[in-house]
Scaffold this motif. Structure first.
Motif, mmCIF file in Angstrom:
data_model
loop_
_atom_site.group_PDB
_atom_site.id
_atom_site.type_symbol
_atom_site.label_atom_id
_atom_site.label_comp_id
_atom_site.label_asym_id
_atom_site.label_seq_id
_atom_site.Cartn_x
_atom_site.Cartn_y
_atom_site.Cartn_z
ATOM 1 N N GLY A 1 0.817 -1.212 0.000
ATOM 2 C CA GLY A 1 0.000 0.000 0.000
ATOM 3 C C GLY A 1 0.849 1.260 0.000
ATOM 4 O O GLY A 1 0.569 2.216 -0.728
ATOM 5 N N ARG A 2 1.903 1.255 0.816
ATOM 6 C CA ARG A 2 2.810 2.413 0.846
ATOM 7 C C ARG A 2 3.512 2.574 -0.500
ATOM 8 O O ARG A 2 3.641 3.695 -1.007
ATOM 9 N N GLU A 3 3.968 1.459 -1.059
ATOM 10 C CA GLU A 3 4.635 1.526 -2.363
ATOM 11 C C GLU A 3 3.677 2.034 -3.432
ATOM 12 O O GLU A 3 4.045 2.864 -4.264
ATOM 13 N N ARG A 4 2.445 1.560 -3.386
ATOM 14 C CA ARG A 4 1.443 2.000 -4.368
ATOM 15 C C ARG A 4 1.198 3.505 -4.250
ATOM 16 O O ARG A 4 1.158 4.222 -5.245
ATOM 17 N N ARG A 5 1.058 3.981 -3.023
ATOM 18 C CA ARG A 5 0.832 5.420 -2.828
ATOM 19 C C ARG A 5 2.031 6.237 -3.303
ATOM 20 O O ARG A 5 1.867 7.301 -3.899
ATOM 21 N N ALA A 6 3.224 5.728 -3.074
ATOM 22 C CA ALA A 6 4.434 6.439 -3.508
ATOM 23 C C ALA A 6 4.510 6.511 -5.027
ATOM 24 O O ALA A 6 4.804 7.571 -5.590
ATOM 25 N N VAL A 7 4.220 5.401 -5.696
ATOM 26 C CA VAL A 7 4.258 5.393 -7.168
ATOM 27 C C VAL A 7 3.128 6.258 -7.720
ATOM 28 O O VAL A 7 3.328 7.029 -8.665
ATOM 29 N N LYS A 8 1.959 6.161 -7.098
ATOM 30 C CA LYS A 8 0.821 6.982 -7.535
ATOM 31 C C LYS A 8 1.134 8.471 -7.379
ATOM 32 O O LYS A 8 0.771 9.278 -8.229
ATOM 33 N N ARG A 9 1.844 8.829 -6.323
ATOM 34 C CA ARG A 9 2.245 10.236 -6.129
ATOM 35 C C ARG A 9 3.162 10.671 -7.266
ATOM 36 O O ARG A 9 3.054 11.791 -7.769
ATOM 37 N N GLY A 10 4.053 9.785 -7.690
ATOM 38 C CA GLY A 10 4.916 10.080 -8.834
ATOM 39 C C GLY A 10 4.107 10.348 -10.083
ATOM 40 O O GLY A 10 4.407 11.273 -10.845
ATOM 41 N N VAL A 11 3.063 9.547 -10.298
ATOM 42 C CA VAL A 11 2.191 9.747 -11.466
ATOM 43 C C VAL A 11 1.499 11.102 -11.379
ATOM 44 O O VAL A 11 1.432 11.848 -12.365
ATOM 45 N N HIS B 1 12.843 14.585 -10.027
ATOM 46 C CA HIS B 1 13.612 14.349 -8.804
ATOM 47 C C HIS B 1 12.925 13.291 -7.934
ATOM 48 O O HIS B 1 13.573 12.376 -7.414
ATOM 49 N N TYR B 2 11.615 13.412 -7.797
ATOM 50 C CA TYR B 2 10.851 12.456 -7.001
ATOM 51 C C TYR B 2 10.991 11.050 -7.582
ATOM 52 O O TYR B 2 11.262 10.092 -6.856
ATOM 53 N N LEU B 3 10.807 10.929 -8.900
ATOM 54 C CA LEU B 3 10.895 9.609 -9.536
ATOM 55 C C LEU B 3 12.288 9.011 -9.399
ATOM 56 O O LEU B 3 12.430 7.816 -9.138
ATOM 57 N N ARG B 4 13.297 9.820 -9.585
ATOM 58 C CA ARG B 4 14.666 9.323 -9.464
ATOM 59 C C ARG B 4 14.903 8.798 -8.047
ATOM 60 O O ARG B 4 15.462 7.716 -7.860
ATOM 61 N N SER B 5 14.469 9.533 -7.056
ATOM 62 C CA SER B 5 14.641 9.100 -5.666
ATOM 63 C C SER B 5 13.831 7.838 -5.370
ATOM 64 O O SER B 5 14.347 6.880 -4.778
ATOM 65 N N LEU B 6 12.580 7.838 -5.780
ATOM 66 C CA LEU B 6 11.701 6.699 -5.528
ATOM 67 C C LEU B 6 12.245 5.420 -6.158
ATOM 68 O O LEU B 6 12.377 4.389 -5.498
ATOM 69 N N TRP B 7 12.563 5.486 -7.446
ATOM 70 C CA TRP B 7 13.014 4.279 -8.130
ATOM 71 C C TRP B 7 14.396 3.834 -7.668
ATOM 72 O O TRP B 7 14.701 2.641 -7.667
ATOM 73 N N SER B 8 15.218 4.741 -7.228
ATOM 74 C CA SER B 8 16.512 4.348 -6.659
ATOM 75 C C SER B 8 16.295 3.529 -5.392
ATOM 76 O O SER B 8 16.950 2.496 -5.184
ATOM 77 N N ILE B 9 15.369 3.969 -4.563
ATOM 78 C CA ILE B 9 15.046 3.237 -3.329
ATOM 79 C C ILE B 9 14.437 1.878 -3.669
ATOM 80 O O ILE B 9 14.815 0.848 -3.085
ATOM 81 N N LEU C 1 6.607 13.113 -21.323
ATOM 82 C CA LEU C 1 6.424 12.489 -20.023
ATOM 83 C C LEU C 1 5.432 11.329 -20.051
ATOM 84 O O LEU C 1 5.320 10.590 -19.076
ATOM 85 N N GLN C 2 4.738 11.164 -21.163
ATOM 86 C CA GLN C 2 3.648 10.184 -21.209
ATOM 87 C C GLN C 2 4.112 8.752 -20.951
ATOM 88 O O GLN C 2 3.428 7.998 -20.266
ATOM 89 N N ASN C 3 5.268 8.363 -21.479
ATOM 90 C CA ASN C 3 5.749 6.995 -21.233
ATOM 91 C C ASN C 3 5.998 6.756 -19.747
ATOM 92 O O ASN C 3 5.666 5.683 -19.227
ATOM 93 N N LEU C 4 6.571 7.733 -19.070
ATOM 94 C CA LEU C 4 6.781 7.605 -17.628
ATOM 95 C C LEU C 4 5.449 7.523 -16.888
ATOM 96 O O LEU C 4 5.306 6.737 -15.942
ATOM 97 N N ILE C 5 4.495 8.321 -17.315
ATOM 98 C CA ILE C 5 3.163 8.277 -16.700
ATOM 99 C C ILE C 5 2.550 6.898 -16.890
ATOM 100 O O ILE C 5 2.045 6.290 -15.935
ATOM 101 N N ASP C 6 2.611 6.379 -18.106
ATOM 102 C CA ASP C 6 2.006 5.077 -18.401
ATOM 103 C C ASP C 6 2.637 3.945 -17.600
ATOM 104 O O ASP C 6 1.931 3.131 -16.990
ATOM 105 N N ILE C 7 3.959 3.875 -17.589
ATOM 106 C CA ILE C 7 4.656 2.798 -16.876
ATOM 107 C C ILE C 7 4.387 2.870 -15.383
ATOM 108 O O ILE C 7 4.082 1.853 -14.742
ATOM 109 N N ASN C 8 4.478 4.050 -14.817
ATOM 110 C CA ASN C 8 4.250 4.183 -13.382
ATOM 111 C C ASN C 8 2.797 3.918 -13.009
ATOM 112 O O ASN C 8 2.529 3.375 -11.935
ATOM 113 N N THR C 9 1.873 4.258 -13.886
ATOM 114 C CA THR C 9 0.459 3.939 -13.648
ATOM 115 C C THR C 9 0.276 2.432 -13.627
ATOM 116 O O THR C 9 -0.417 1.888 -12.749
ATOM 117 N N MET C 10 0.901 1.715 -14.569
ATOM 118 C CA MET C 10 0.792 0.245 -14.596
ATOM 119 C C MET C 10 1.372 -0.376 -13.329
ATOM 120 O O MET C 10 0.791 -1.300 -12.761
#
Length: 115
Positions: A19-29, A50-58, A100-109
């Motif tokens: 749930g936390r991971e989902r909320r974090a990825v959803k925030r990125g979207v 910046h948010y996406l880089r930090s999130l995906w690094s973690i 940005l659409q590809n990033l939006i699509d992948i992170n939404t999935m």
């Protein structure tokens, strides 16, 4: 008084983590969608990248740990996606890409997959 089995507690902990991971990825979207509206050279885009880089690094770091309970093949797939996200973020940051659409699509999935 409530009594829980260890399995119930572990299942709840995994569900909470998802749930936390989902909320974090959803925030990125959400940040990416705001950036798309504001424009590729906007402050919103800088913040989203910046948010996406930090999130995906973690996430990549966590997925690479042997203690991670996900199946190895799934972990490898998610690490590959994370590396792609980081590369795409860098391409946008360097102004080699302005979509940005590809990033939006992948992170939404990914967010939907964490439901």
């Amino acid at each position: 008084m409530y009594q829980f089995t260890y399995a119930e507690i572990v299942d709840d902990a995994a569900s909470d983590a998802r749930g936390r991971e989902r909320r974090a990825v959803k925030r990125g979207v959400e940040l990416l969608e705001q950036a798309q509206v504001a424009g590729i050279r906007s402050r919103e885009t800088v913040e989203a990248l910046h948010y996406l880089r930090s999130l995906w690094s973690i996430l990549i770091e966590d997925l690479a740990q042997p203690e991670n309970d996900l199946p190895e093949a799934l972990r490898a797939d998610l690490i590959s996606i994370g590396i792609w996200v980081l590369r795409e973020v860098e391409q946008i940051r360097l102004e080699r890409c302005d979509d940005l659409q590809n990033l939006i699509d992948i992170n939404t999935m990914i967010s939907e997959g964490l439901k």
